[in-house]
Design a protein around this motif. Sequence first.
Motif, PDB file in Angstrom:
ATOM      1  N   GLU A 223       0.752  -1.128   0.041  1.00 57.91           N
ATOM      2  CA  GLU A 223      -0.139  -0.021  -0.040  1.00 57.91           C
ATOM      3  C   GLU A 223       0.668   1.358   0.104  1.00 57.91           C
ATOM      4  OE1 GLU A 223      -2.669  -0.488   3.344  1.00 57.91           O
ATOM      5  OE2 GLU A 223      -4.325  -1.305   2.083  1.00 57.91           O
ATOM      6  N   GLN A 224       2.123   1.024   0.223  1.00 55.14           N
ATOM      7  CA  GLN A 224       2.739   2.427   0.103  1.00 55.14           C
ATOM      8  C   GLN A 224       4.205   2.360  -0.561  1.00 55.14           C
ATOM      9  OE1 GLN A 224       3.856   2.898   4.661  1.00 55.14           O
ATOM     10  NE2 GLN A 224       1.783   3.318   5.039  1.00 55.14           N
ATOM     11  N   CYS A 225       4.463   1.451  -1.198  1.00 55.98           N
ATOM     12  CA  CYS A 225       5.552   1.274  -2.055  1.00 55.98           C
ATOM     13  C   CYS A 225       5.188   0.880  -3.599  1.00 55.98           C
ATOM     14  CB  CYS A 225       6.284   0.023  -1.772  1.00 55.98           C
ATOM     15  SG  CYS A 225       6.737  -0.105  -0.103  1.00 55.98           S
ATOM     16  N   CYS A 226       4.988   2.183  -4.323  1.00 60.06           N
ATOM     17  CA  CYS A 226       4.276   2.216  -5.731  1.00 60.06           C
ATOM     18  C   CYS A 226       5.411   2.528  -6.642  1.00 60.06           C
ATOM     19  CB  CYS A 226       3.366   3.331  -5.875  1.00 60.06           C
ATOM     20  SG  CYS A 226       1.768   2.853  -4.493  1.00 60.06           S
ATOM     21  N   ILE A 227       5.383   2.066  -7.954  1.00 53.16           N
ATOM     22  CA  ILE A 227       5.994   2.078  -8.950  1.00 53.16           C
ATOM     23  C   ILE A 227       5.551   3.492  -9.771  1.00 53.16           C
ATOM     24  CG2 ILE A 227       6.832   1.515 -11.269  1.00 53.16           C
ATOM     25  CD1 ILE A 227       6.150  -1.219 -10.220  1.00 53.16           C
ATOM     26  N   PRO A 228       6.224   4.514 -10.073  1.00 54.79           N
ATOM     27  CA  PRO A 228       5.706   5.550 -10.672  1.00 54.79           C
ATOM     28  C   PRO A 228       4.968   5.368 -12.070  1.00 54.79           C
ATOM     29  CG  PRO A 228       8.010   5.798 -10.508  1.00 54.79           C
ATOM     30  CD  PRO A 228       7.715   4.377  -9.661  1.00 54.79           C
ATOM     31  N   GLY A 229       4.030   5.946 -12.298  1.00 61.06           N
ATOM     32  CA  GLY A 229       3.368   5.836 -13.717  1.00 61.06           C
ATOM     33  C   GLY A 229       3.797   6.381 -14.740  1.00 61.06           C
ATOM     34  N   GLY A 230       3.489   6.370 -15.898  1.00 61.29           N
ATOM     35  CA  GLY A 230       3.738   7.072 -17.090  1.00 61.29           C
ATOM     36  C   GLY A 230       3.072   8.499 -17.245  1.00 61.29           C
ATOM     37  N   ASP A 231       3.188   9.176 -18.403  1.00 58.96           N
ATOM     38  CA  ASP A 231       2.530  10.238 -18.793  1.00 58.96           C
ATOM     39  C   ASP A 231       1.066  10.242 -19.007  1.00 58.96           C
ATOM     40  OD1 ASP A 231       3.050   9.322 -21.081  1.00 58.96           O
ATOM     41  OD2 ASP A 231       4.156  10.931 -21.974  1.00 58.96           O
ATOM     42  N   TYR A 232       0.501   9.442 -18.517  1.00 58.41           N
ATOM     43  CA  TYR A 232      -1.210   9.098 -18.874  1.00 58.41           C
ATOM     44  C   TYR A 232      -1.717   8.491 -17.548  1.00 58.41           C
ATOM     45  CZ  TYR A 232       0.794   4.204 -19.129  1.00 58.41           C
ATOM     46  OH  TYR A 232       1.322   3.148 -18.903  1.00 58.41           O
ATOM     47  N   ASP A 233      -3.094   8.662 -17.385  1.00 53.57           N
ATOM     48  CA  ASP A 233      -3.856   8.222 -16.286  1.00 53.57           C
ATOM     49  C   ASP A 233      -4.050   6.955 -16.557  1.00 53.57           C
ATOM     50  OD1 ASP A 233      -5.944   7.493 -14.459  1.00 53.57           O
ATOM     51  OD2 ASP A 233      -6.716   9.595 -14.689  1.00 53.57           O
ATOM     52  N   SER A 234      -3.714   5.887 -15.850  1.00 52.77           N
ATOM     53  CA  SER A 234      -3.569   4.497 -15.999  1.00 52.77           C
ATOM     54  C   SER A 234      -5.145   4.051 -15.733  1.00 52.77           C
ATOM     55  CB  SER A 234      -2.840   3.797 -15.209  1.00 52.77           C
ATOM     56  OG  SER A 234      -3.003   3.983 -13.727  1.00 52.77           O
TER      57      SER A 234
ATOM     58  N   THR B 237      -6.043  -5.349 -12.197  1.00 54.84           N
ATOM     59  CA  THR B 237      -4.902  -5.474 -11.715  1.00 54.84           C
ATOM     60  C   THR B 237      -3.892  -5.997 -12.723  1.00 54.84           C
ATOM     61  OG1 THR B 237      -5.535  -6.080  -9.602  1.00 54.84           O
ATOM     62  CG2 THR B 237      -3.336  -6.973 -10.319  1.00 54.84           C
ATOM     63  N   HIS B 238      -4.170  -7.006 -13.631  1.00 56.92           N
ATOM     64  CA  HIS B 238      -3.304  -7.350 -14.734  1.00 56.92           C
ATOM     65  C   HIS B 238      -3.035  -6.518 -15.572  1.00 56.92           C
ATOM     66  CE1 HIS B 238      -1.690 -10.091 -17.831  1.00 56.92           C
ATOM     67  NE2 HIS B 238      -2.614  -9.404 -18.629  1.00 56.92           N
ATOM     68  N   LEU B 239      -4.049  -5.464 -15.972  1.00 54.63           N
ATOM     69  CA  LEU B 239      -3.783  -4.354 -16.948  1.00 54.63           C
ATOM     70  C   LEU B 239      -2.717  -3.567 -16.396  1.00 54.63           C
ATOM     71  CD1 LEU B 239      -7.030  -3.429 -18.571  1.00 54.63           C
ATOM     72  CD2 LEU B 239      -5.061  -4.473 -19.555  1.00 54.63           C
ATOM     73  N   GLN B 240      -2.883  -3.173 -14.957  1.00 50.75           N
ATOM     74  CA  GLN B 240      -1.973  -2.193 -14.148  1.00 50.75           C
ATOM     75  C   GLN B 240      -0.495  -2.701 -14.533  1.00 50.75           C
ATOM     76  OE1 GLN B 240      -2.145   0.610 -12.829  1.00 50.75           O
ATOM     77  NE2 GLN B 240      -4.048   1.093 -12.054  1.00 50.75           N
ATOM     78  N   TYR B 241      -0.223  -3.892 -14.252  1.00 49.50           N
ATOM     79  CA  TYR B 241       1.096  -4.345 -14.523  1.00 49.50           C
ATOM     80  C   TYR B 241       1.547  -4.616 -15.875  1.00 49.50           C
ATOM     81  CZ  TYR B 241       1.927  -4.209  -9.691  1.00 49.50           C
ATOM     82  OH  TYR B 241       1.881  -3.911  -8.159  1.00 49.50           O
ATOM     83  N   LEU B 242       0.575  -4.628 -16.634  1.00 48.70           N
ATOM     84  CA  LEU B 242       1.114  -4.579 -18.066  1.00 48.70           C
ATOM     85  C   LEU B 242       1.577  -3.119 -18.401  1.00 48.70           C
ATOM     86  CD1 LEU B 242      -1.268  -6.742 -20.633  1.00 48.70           C
ATOM     87  CD2 LEU B 242       1.251  -7.151 -19.905  1.00 48.70           C
ATOM     88  N   LEU B 243       0.755  -2.281 -17.874  1.00 46.10           N
ATOM     89  CA  LEU B 243       1.090  -0.910 -18.262  1.00 46.10           C
ATOM     90  C   LEU B 243       2.415  -0.479 -17.458  1.00 46.10           C
ATOM     91  CD1 LEU B 243      -2.458   0.833 -17.789  1.00 46.10           C
ATOM     92  CD2 LEU B 243      -1.136   0.478 -19.771  1.00 46.10           C
ATOM     93  N   LYS B 244       2.453  -0.919 -16.303  1.00 45.76           N
ATOM     94  CA  LYS B 244       3.830  -0.520 -15.408  1.00 45.76           C
ATOM     95  C   LYS B 244       5.104  -1.180 -16.099  1.00 45.76           C
ATOM     96  CE  LYS B 244       1.798   0.247 -11.009  1.00 45.76           C
ATOM     97  NZ  LYS B 244       1.573  -0.183  -9.681  1.00 45.76           N
ATOM     98  N   ARG B 245       4.872  -2.501 -16.806  1.00 45.80           N
ATOM     99  CA  ARG B 245       5.867  -3.199 -17.673  1.00 45.80           C
ATOM    100  C   ARG B 245       6.404  -2.180 -18.788  1.00 45.80           C
ATOM    101  NH1 ARG B 245       7.310  -4.726 -21.828  1.00 45.80           N
ATOM    102  NH2 ARG B 245       9.031  -5.906 -22.018  1.00 45.80           N
ATOM    103  N   LYS B 246       5.505  -1.463 -19.272  1.00 46.40           N
ATOM    104  CA  LYS B 246       5.799  -0.607 -20.421  1.00 46.40           C
ATOM    105  C   LYS B 246       6.661   0.270 -19.963  1.00 46.40           C
ATOM    106  CE  LYS B 246       3.376   3.080 -23.148  1.00 46.40           C
ATOM    107  NZ  LYS B 246       4.220   4.188 -22.500  1.00 46.40           N
ATOM    108  N   GLU B 247       6.535   0.908 -18.780  1.00 43.40           N
ATOM    109  CA  GLU B 247       7.504   1.968 -18.345  1.00 43.40           C
ATOM    110  C   GLU B 247       8.887   1.400 -18.363  1.00 43.40           C
ATOM    111  OE1 GLU B 247       6.191   5.015 -18.395  1.00 43.40           O
ATOM    112  OE2 GLU B 247       4.477   3.863 -18.901  1.00 43.40           O
ATOM    113  N   THR B 248       9.368   0.062 -17.915  1.00 41.61           N
ATOM    114  CA  THR B 248      10.349  -0.194 -18.084  1.00 41.61           C
ATOM    115  C   THR B 248      11.329  -0.155 -19.370  1.00 41.61           C
ATOM    116  OG1 THR B 248       9.866  -2.628 -18.323  1.00 41.61           O
ATOM    117  CG2 THR B 248       9.954  -1.710 -16.347  1.00 41.61           C
ATOM    118  N   ASN B 249      10.419  -0.299 -20.352  1.00 41.50           N
ATOM    119  CA  ASN B 249      10.697  -0.453 -21.773  1.00 41.50           C
ATOM    120  C   ASN B 249      11.865  -1.325 -22.057  1.00 41.50           C
ATOM    121  OD1 ASN B 249      10.831   0.891 -24.225  1.00 41.50           O
ATOM    122  ND2 ASN B 249      12.658   2.118 -24.069  1.00 41.50           N
ATOM    123  N   ARG B 250      11.640  -2.618 -21.614  1.00 37.86           N
ATOM    124  CA  ARG B 250      12.463  -3.754 -21.801  1.00 37.86           C
ATOM    125  C   ARG B 250      11.720  -4.601 -22.715  1.00 37.86           C
ATOM    126  NH1 ARG B 250      14.514  -5.231 -15.639  1.00 37.86           N
ATOM    127  NH2 ARG B 250      15.289  -3.160 -15.180  1.00 37.86           N
TER     128      ARG B 250
END
Length: 278
Positions: free
Chosen positions: A161-172, A203-216
Motif C-alpha cells: 500500500e505504500q510502495c508504488c511504481i511511478p506511472g507514465g505520462d497518462y492516467d492508468s 490488476t493485470h492491466l496495471q502491471y502490463l502498463l507498468k511493464r511498459k514503463e521499463t521499456n524492456r
Amino acid sequence: MEVIKKINNNVAVCIDDNGRELIAFGRGIGFGEMPYELDDLNLIDRTYYGVDSQYFGLLNELPENIFDVTMRIVEYARSKITCELSPNILFTLADHINFAIERYKKNIMIKSPLFYDIENLYETEIDVARQAVKLIQSELKVHLPEGEVTSIALNLINAEEQCCIPGGDYDSDEVIDDVTKIIEKKTGRVIDRRSFNFSRFATHLQYLLKRKETNRPVSSENMRMFETMKDGFPQTYDCVLDILDYFREKIQWNPNDEELLYLMLHINRLCTREDCNQ
C-alpha cells in the motif's frame, strides 16, 4: 466479541470490543443465531481487519485448504516485506492460487513475460513467492510452473500500500476504463466495475502498463499457445486487436504477442465470470 454475520460455518463478520469490524476464522463460529456474543476467544484462529466486503463471497467459492495455505503465505510475506500489505491480500492471492491450480490441472503452462523485470526489481517479493510455490507443492501436492513465482510476486506487489511504481505520462485508470469499454462493446455486455473479477482484471492491466514503463524487450516463448488462442477464441482475439489499436494511439505502446496472449487469457477469464459471452 460480537459475531454479527455468518459467512460460512467457520468464518464470520464480527465486531471487537472497540467497535471495529473484522473477519474472524474459527471452527464453528458461524453456527448459531446471529448476532451473538462470543466469550471464548480461543475459538478464533485468525482475524483480518479492513477487508472489502466484495471478497466475502470467495470464502464460499474457494476450497478451505486453499485459504489455509494462503494464510501461511501471507503471514510469511508480512514477516519479510517492509511495506504494509492490503488486508485484501488473503482473498486476492487465494483466488489467484486457485486459478493457477485450475490451469495446472488443464495442463495450461505459460511463462510470465514480466519475470525478468520483477526478478530484478523485487527480490524480496520473488523470494517470498518461491517459498509460496514450495509450500503449495508440499501442502497441496501441486507442482506449479516457475512462471507462478512471478504471478504470486505480482499479487504481493499489488497489495503493497505504500510502495508504488511511478506511472507514465497518462492516467492508468482512464486507460483501464477505456479498455473495459472496448470489451463491453465487443461482447455486448456491461461489466460490473465493482466486482472482484473486474478488480483482478484491472490488476493485470496495471502491471502490463507498468511493464511498459521499463521499456524492456521480452522474449516470446508462448507462440504456440498464442496461435491456439487466436483460433479457439476469435471474438477475444478480435477484441484484443481493437485494444492493441487503442494502445498504439493512446499511449504509443505496441505490446508483443506474448503480452497479447496474457491479455486474451485475462479477458477470457473476466468474460467467463462476468457472463460476457452469453
